[in-house]
Design a protein around this motif. Structure first.
Motif, PDB file in Angstrom:
ATOM      1  N   UNK A  91       0.864  -1.180   0.000  1.00 20.51           N
ATOM      2  CA  UNK A  91       0.000   0.000   0.000  1.00 20.51           C
ATOM      3  C   UNK A  91       0.899   1.228   0.000  1.00 20.51           C
ATOM      4  N   UNK A  92       0.406   2.292  -0.619  1.00 20.88           N
ATOM      5  CA  UNK A  92       1.163   3.532  -0.621  1.00 20.88           C
ATOM      6  C   UNK A  92       0.195   4.692  -0.717  1.00 20.88           C
ATOM      7  N   UNK A  93       0.701   5.849  -0.305  1.00 16.04           N
ATOM      8  CA  UNK A  93      -0.141   7.036  -0.298  1.00 16.04           C
ATOM      9  C   UNK A  93       0.591   8.205   0.321  1.00 16.04           C
ATOM     10  N   UNK A  94      -0.184   9.089   0.961  1.00 16.15           N
ATOM     11  CA  UNK A  94       0.409  10.292   1.547  1.00 16.15           C
ATOM     12  C   UNK A  94      -0.283  10.653   2.855  1.00 16.15           C
ATOM     13  N   UNK A  95       0.466  11.334   3.702  1.00 17.92           N
ATOM     14  CA  UNK A  95      -0.046  11.883   4.952  1.00 17.92           C
ATOM     15  C   UNK A  95       0.198  13.380   4.925  1.00 17.92           C
ATOM     16  N   UNK A  96      -0.815  14.155   5.275  1.00 13.93           N
ATOM     17  CA  UNK A  96      -0.689  15.607   5.333  1.00 13.93           C
ATOM     18  C   UNK A  96      -0.748  16.046   6.788  1.00 13.93           C
ATOM     19  N   UNK A  97       0.176  16.914   7.144  1.00 15.02           N
ATOM     20  CA  UNK A  97       0.270  17.440   8.506  1.00 15.02           C
ATOM     21  C   UNK A  97       0.656  18.907   8.404  1.00 15.02           C
ATOM     22  N   UNK A  98       0.685  19.651   9.518  1.00 19.76           N
ATOM     23  CA  UNK A  98       0.973  21.093   9.438  1.00 19.76           C
ATOM     24  C   UNK A  98       2.275  21.443   8.719  1.00 19.76           C
ATOM     25  N   UNK A  99       3.248  20.540   8.724  1.00 22.72           N
ATOM     26  CA  UNK A  99       4.523  20.819   8.064  1.00 22.72           C
ATOM     27  C   UNK A  99       4.555  20.487   6.585  1.00 22.72           C
ATOM     28  N   UNK A 100       3.470  19.897   6.053  1.00 26.36           N
ATOM     29  CA  UNK A 100       3.433  19.550   4.637  1.00 26.36           C
ATOM     30  C   UNK A 100       2.859  18.166   4.410  1.00 26.36           C
ATOM     31  N   UNK A 101       3.243  17.578   3.300  1.00 23.44           N
ATOM     32  CA  UNK A 101       2.750  16.253   2.932  1.00 23.44           C
ATOM     33  C   UNK A 101       3.935  15.327   2.727  1.00 23.44           C
ATOM     34  N   UNK A 102       3.830  14.119   3.269  1.00 27.61           N
ATOM     35  CA  UNK A 102       4.872  13.117   3.096  1.00 27.61           C
ATOM     36  C   UNK A 102       4.278  11.891   2.425  1.00 27.61           C
ATOM     37  N   UNK A 103       5.090  11.242   1.620  1.00 29.75           N
ATOM     38  CA  UNK A 103       4.687  10.013   0.941  1.00 29.75           C
ATOM     39  C   UNK A 103       5.109   8.818   1.797  1.00 29.75           C
ATOM     40  N   UNK A 104       4.325   7.762   1.759  1.00 29.44           N
ATOM     41  CA  UNK A 104       4.671   6.548   2.490  1.00 29.44           C
ATOM     42  C   UNK A 104       4.434   5.328   1.611  1.00 29.44           C
ATOM     43  N   UNK A 105       5.105   4.246   1.962  1.00 29.92           N
ATOM     44  CA  UNK A 105       4.953   2.980   1.259  1.00 29.92           C
ATOM     45  C   UNK A 105       5.126   1.857   2.264  1.00 29.92           C
ATOM     46  N   UNK A 106       4.204   0.907   2.265  1.00 37.28           N
ATOM     47  CA  UNK A 106       4.242  -0.217   3.203  1.00 37.28           C
ATOM     48  C   UNK A 106       4.135  -1.533   2.445  1.00 37.28           C
ATOM     49  N   UNK A 107       4.924  -2.499   2.845  1.00 26.49           N
ATOM     50  CA  UNK A 107       4.854  -3.849   2.300  1.00 26.49           C
ATOM     51  C   UNK A 107       4.439  -4.746   3.460  1.00 26.49           C
ATOM     52  N   UNK A 108       3.459  -5.599   3.195  1.00 27.36           N
ATOM     53  CA  UNK A 108       2.907  -6.435   4.255  1.00 27.36           C
ATOM     54  C   UNK A 108       2.814  -7.874   3.786  1.00 27.36           C
ATOM     55  N   UNK A 109       2.905  -8.789   4.735  1.00 26.12           N
ATOM     56  CA  UNK A 109       2.757 -10.207   4.432  1.00 26.12           C
ATOM     57  C   UNK A 109       1.697 -10.782   5.359  1.00 26.12           C
ATOM     58  N   UNK A 110       0.737 -11.481   4.780  1.00 26.85           N
ATOM     59  CA  UNK A 110      -0.272 -12.167   5.576  1.00 26.85           C
ATOM     60  C   UNK A 110       0.330 -13.436   6.165  1.00 26.85           C
ATOM     61  N   UNK A 111      -0.169 -13.848   7.316  1.00 27.13           N
ATOM     62  CA  UNK A 111       0.309 -15.086   7.934  1.00 27.13           C
ATOM     63  C   UNK A 111      -0.138 -16.296   7.127  1.00 27.13           C
ATOM     64  N   UNK A 112      -1.362 -16.240   6.578  1.00 28.85           N
ATOM     65  CA  UNK A 112      -1.895 -17.334   5.761  1.00 28.85           C
ATOM     66  C   UNK A 112      -2.546 -16.753   4.511  1.00 28.85           C
ATOM     67  N   UNK A 113      -2.905 -17.612   3.585  1.00 28.17           N
ATOM     68  CA  UNK A 113      -3.600 -17.157   2.374  1.00 28.17           C
ATOM     69  C   UNK A 113      -5.007 -16.658   2.670  1.00 28.17           C
ATOM     70  N   UNK A 114      -5.545 -16.980   3.846  1.00 24.28           N
ATOM     71  CA  UNK A 114      -6.880 -16.486   4.212  1.00 24.28           C
ATOM     72  C   UNK A 114      -6.865 -14.990   4.512  1.00 24.28           C
TER      73      UNK A 114
END
Length: 126
Positions: A91-114
């Motif tokens: 997942x990726x996107x942005x966060x906006x706060x009083x100092x501006x906007x920052x981009x983020x990116x997260x990689x995740x792994x599920x424990x199972x296929x469910x």
């Protein structure tokens, strides 16, 4: 001030994609209880910064650490995309706060296929 969250409704009709988008919403809101509910007991969080990688282990510790990656004073969060394939997700996107906007990116792994909980999470842009 309330945090405006956008993009989580545009992650396709895949239940796994929506699951990831909702997770990102909980990260932005700092909802430790909701985060803990979707983390495996031995979940590992890797926070990648220019200074290196910090590792946090265990459901409660990871749930408590995740809100700390969000900038103080968050006013808006946008999830540009949440995608999954098998046990992997990103997942990726942005966060906006009083100092501006920052981009983020997260990689995740599920424990199972469910895709009921996350086993490992790597965050960039913290």
């Amino acid at each position: 001030m309330a945090v405006e969250i956008t993009g989580t409704d545009a992650c396709g009709n895949s239940p796994k994609n929506v699951f990831v988008a909702r997770f990102e919403e909980h990260v932005a809101l700092g909802d430790v209880e909701a985060l803990a509910a979707v983390l495996a007991p031995d979940c590992v969080l890797e926070i990648v910064t220019a200074d290196g990688v910090r590792t946090v282990e265990g459901r409660e510790a990871v749930a408590a650490a995740l809100p700390g990656i969000v900038p103080d004073g968050l006013t808006a969060a946008h999830v540009e995309a949440a995608v999954t394939h098998g046990k992997a997700a990103a997942a990726w996107g942005s966060w906006t706060h009083p100092g501006g906007t920052v981009q983020w990116s997260h990689v995740l792994w599920f424990r199972t296929l469910k895709a009921q909980d996350f086993d490992r999470i790597r965050v960039f842009g913290a």
